[in-house]
Design a protein around this motif. Structure first.
Motif, PDB file in Angstrom:
ATOM      1  N   PHE A 479       9.600 -32.479  26.507  1.00 34.64           N
ATOM      2  CA  PHE A 479       8.256 -32.158  26.993  1.00 34.64           C
ATOM      3  C   PHE A 479       7.655 -33.388  27.669  1.00 34.64           C
ATOM      4  O   PHE A 479       7.836 -34.520  27.204  1.00 34.64           O
ATOM      5  N   SER A 480       6.930 -33.152  28.738  1.00 38.12           N
ATOM      6  CA  SER A 480       6.225 -34.267  29.383  1.00 38.12           C
ATOM      7  C   SER A 480       4.880 -34.519  28.718  1.00 38.12           C
ATOM      8  O   SER A 480       4.369 -35.641  28.745  1.00 38.12           O
ATOM      9  N   ASP A 481       4.308 -33.484  28.102  1.00 39.36           N
ATOM     10  CA  ASP A 481       2.995 -33.602  27.463  1.00 39.36           C
ATOM     11  C   ASP A 481       3.100 -33.177  25.997  1.00 39.36           C
ATOM     12  O   ASP A 481       3.240 -31.986  25.702  1.00 39.36           O
ATOM     13  N   PRO A 482       3.017 -34.124  25.063  1.00 37.16           N
ATOM     14  CA  PRO A 482       3.129 -33.785  23.639  1.00 37.16           C
ATOM     15  C   PRO A 482       2.069 -32.783  23.177  1.00 37.16           C
ATOM     16  O   PRO A 482       2.327 -31.986  22.267  1.00 37.16           O
ATOM     17  N   GLN A 483       0.899 -32.818  23.789  1.00 38.25           N
ATOM     18  CA  GLN A 483      -0.160 -31.903  23.365  1.00 38.25           C
ATOM     19  C   GLN A 483       0.218 -30.451  23.662  1.00 38.25           C
ATOM     20  O   GLN A 483      -0.067 -29.550  22.868  1.00 38.25           O
ATOM     21  N   GLY A 502       9.029 -39.293  17.737  1.00 35.21           N
ATOM     22  CA  GLY A 502       7.745 -38.715  18.105  1.00 35.21           C
ATOM     23  C   GLY A 502       7.754 -37.941  19.404  1.00 35.21           C
ATOM     24  O   GLY A 502       6.716 -37.419  19.830  1.00 35.21           O
ATOM     25  N   ASP A 503       8.909 -37.853  20.051  1.00 39.21           N
ATOM     26  CA  ASP A 503       9.020 -37.066  21.278  1.00 39.21           C
ATOM     27  C   ASP A 503       9.260 -35.596  20.932  1.00 39.21           C
ATOM     28  O   ASP A 503       9.939 -35.279  19.946  1.00 39.21           O
ATOM     29  N   TYR A 504       8.726 -34.727  21.778  1.00 36.46           N
ATOM     30  CA  TYR A 504       8.880 -33.288  21.557  1.00 36.46           C
ATOM     31  C   TYR A 504       9.919 -32.717  22.520  1.00 36.46           C
ATOM     32  O   TYR A 504       9.976 -33.104  23.697  1.00 36.46           O
ATOM     33  N   TYR A 505      10.709 -31.778  21.985  1.00 43.61           N
ATOM     34  CA  TYR A 505      11.788 -31.183  22.771  1.00 43.61           C
ATOM     35  C   TYR A 505      11.803 -29.664  22.616  1.00 43.61           C
ATOM     36  O   TYR A 505      11.346 -29.117  21.605  1.00 43.61           O
TER      37      TYR A 505
END
Length: 563
Positions: A479-483, A502-505
């Motif tokens: 994801f480019s935007d965690p929110q 902490g990165d979202y995928y």
């Protein structure tokens, strides 16, 4: 250098052709084919076709091989005549029976093998050899292939070209349940009954053609229109297609660019440049502009002016409105007439052709989309692409219309949340919410899953050591935007997760590969020895393309790093 190729179908043929074109003979190639014939693969052999099944591409759309299809038909009269194909009634714009096309591909493969022999390149073909496992021996820089009869073969590098793969879930367990329509001979006993089909794609058309010939016959009326007559002993026969959006595939038309602009694939340097400007991501909107709108601007400026200011979502909505507002079979008849005009005038339906080019072009860089864009692609663009570029052949469409006019073919819209409940003693219940919002549960004695080749998940890869040894990793898109990612997590989307950094995928099907189809492990390390060209296992990073076009293009990438 010793190279192993798993599979002996069209993809393997293109890899070997590319290797021969290098003009070298200082390596050896072993090919493992589970059947006793090369070239045809599943779609063009009796594993995937019978006499009634035809290709959805014409001779002029076939990538360059030793002989054109048209010339080959002219040189193989007896084989072609057995399928009612003659030199007089065939040209490069015609489709042909899939089994006949399989004969063509098989002979092309034999020409490639003969050329290899003349060059002094050693190629060994292991017929009727099913590879059940792949082991990466990192310590000695080798790859082992293990056959079903437990023979072990050692190589420097391996290319997996195993092609189509359907897992069995209920077939052979639940009577009347078929996980796919292949091989089609298993459907020949289905007579005098209603058959539920999940999907309305080319796979469904394959099943439809076999079932209809089991229960009746086609002929022409006095006006030359195809009609269908039931056999007297099959009064209960009917086919009910179940489609998520209630739409049928589009009809084949004349392609201006018969090879779908292979040069439209974004150059790696261009991809790198654009990614550098967008925090490592390639925007879907950039590919849409570059590979769709710009082509329309050049070829159909009038249509371009109508849609140039529309977002991707707005364009798809505009194109879907007509399809959704018109009864499916009425639209099919209208598009059949449009396609007939296109072919007669040799004039493309350009927006559809450009959509096909977009589909081809976006696959290679799809791994660089953000997860947000991948979700947009899955939700918005893919449903339109799946319908429009299916390109159902005219002959198949004529049969569908004949069955519909005879009252023997229906299409039901089942939405995104339909469920199939198998019944232990036989058959299924199809649960869905109809277009009026009512819950429906329909029982069918016979059910055929025809949604097409599924994209398999990481843990479904049929080579257990690749999983156990963590040679491969599950595909994921960042994801480019965690929110935005958190909204999906909070909404219960189980395919979205946060890693230890902490990165979202977003989890996507299949395994991780690089631009050259080399597999990548969980540490992000590229495996220089194992190349994955089997489309069912790389669906997350290669979301919408297979077939001969894919084989030709992907083989070029692979051979760059293979030798």
């Amino acid at each position: 250098m010793h190279i192993g190729i798993i599979g002996g179908g069209p993809s393997a043929m293109f890899v070997l052709k590319r290797l021969i074109e290098l003009g070298r003979s200082d390596f050896r190639v072993d090919i493992f084919e589970k059947k006793n014939k090369l070239g045809a693969g599943m779609p063009y052999s009796d594993e995937g076709a019978r006499a009634e099944h035809i290709t959805n591409v014409s001779g002029n759309e076939i990538p360059d091989l030793f002989t054109t299809v048209e010339d080959w038909v002219g040189m193989n009269h007896s084989v072609a005549n057995s399928y009612d194909i003659t030199v007089k009634n065939f040209n490069e714009y015609k489709v042909l029976p899939r089994l006949l096309f399989g004969e063509y591909l098989s002979q092309q493969f034999s020409f490639i093998l003969a050329k290899a022999e003349r060059m002094g390149l050693k190629v060994i073909v292991h017929y009727q050899t099913h590879i059940k496992d792949i082991r990466d021996l990192a310590a000695i820089n080798k790859v082992e292939l293990i056959s079903r009869d437990n023979r072990v073969f050692s190589f420097n590098k391996v290319v997996v070209c195993s092609g189509h793969y359907w897992s069995k879930h209920y077939e052979d367990i639940v009577p009347g349940y078929f996980d796919s329509p292949y091989p089609p001979h298993k459907l020949t006993h289905l007579v005098n009954q209603s058959v539920a089909i999940r999907g309305a794609s080319l796979t469904a058309i394959d099943a439809l053609r076999t079932l209809s010939l089991n229960n009746g016959s086609f002929s022409l009326d006095e006006h030359g229109k195809k009609i269908y007559r039931l056999n007297k002993d099959c009064p209960k026969f009917k086919i009910i297609l179940h489609s998520r959006n209630g739409l049928l595939p589009a009809v084949r038309f004349h392609l201006e660019d018969s090879h779908l602009a292979k040069d439209s694939v974004l150059d790696p340097k261009e991809v790198e440049h654009v990614r550098a400007q967008h925090h490592g991501f390639l925007p879907l909107d950039y590919v849409y502009q570059r590979n769709f709108l710009e082509g329309l601007k050049h070829n159909r400026p009038d249509f371009y002016e109508l849609i140039k200011d529309l977002s991707l979502e707005d364009f798809v909505e505009l194109m879907m409105i007509r399809r959704e507002d018109t009864p499916a079979f009425e639209l099919l008849k209208a598009e059949y007439a449009e396609a007939e005009r296109s072919i007669a005038l040799k004039r493309s339906v350009y927006w559809k052709e450009m959509l096909a080019i977009l589909s081809f072009a976006m696959n290679y860089p799809a791994k660089y989309f953000s997860a947000e864009d991948m979700l947009r692609l899955q939700k918005t663009l893919m449903p339109l692409i799946a319908i429009v570029i299916a390109f159902a052949p005219q002959d198949s469409v004529e049969e569908m219309i004949a069955l519909y006019d005879a009252g023997l073919l229906d299409l039901i819209t089942v939405g995104d949340k339909s469920q199939i409940e198998s019944v232990k003693d036989g058959g299924i219940y199809y649960h869905y919410i109809d277009e009026t919002g009512q819950k429906v549960s329909s029982y069918y004695e016979t059910f055929i899953d025809c949604i097409g080749q599924p994209h398999l998940n990481y843990d479904e890869i049929p080579f257990p050591s690749l999983i156990a040894d963590q040679t491969v990793s599950a595909a994921k898109i960042k994801f480019s935007d965690p929110q935005i990612a958190k909204t999906y997590v909070n909404g219960g989307n189980k395919n979205v997760y946060c890693d230890t950094t902490g990165d979202y995928y977003l989890k996507v099907p299949g395994i991780t590969i690089d631009d050259y189809f080399r597999v990548i492990n969980n540490s992000g390390e590229i495996n220089e020895k194992i190349f994955m060209m089997a489309v069912p296992f790389i669906g997350g990073f290669n979301p919408d393309y297979s077939g001969l076009d894919f084989g030709e293009a992907a083989s070029a990438r692979i051979v760059e790093k293979l030798i």
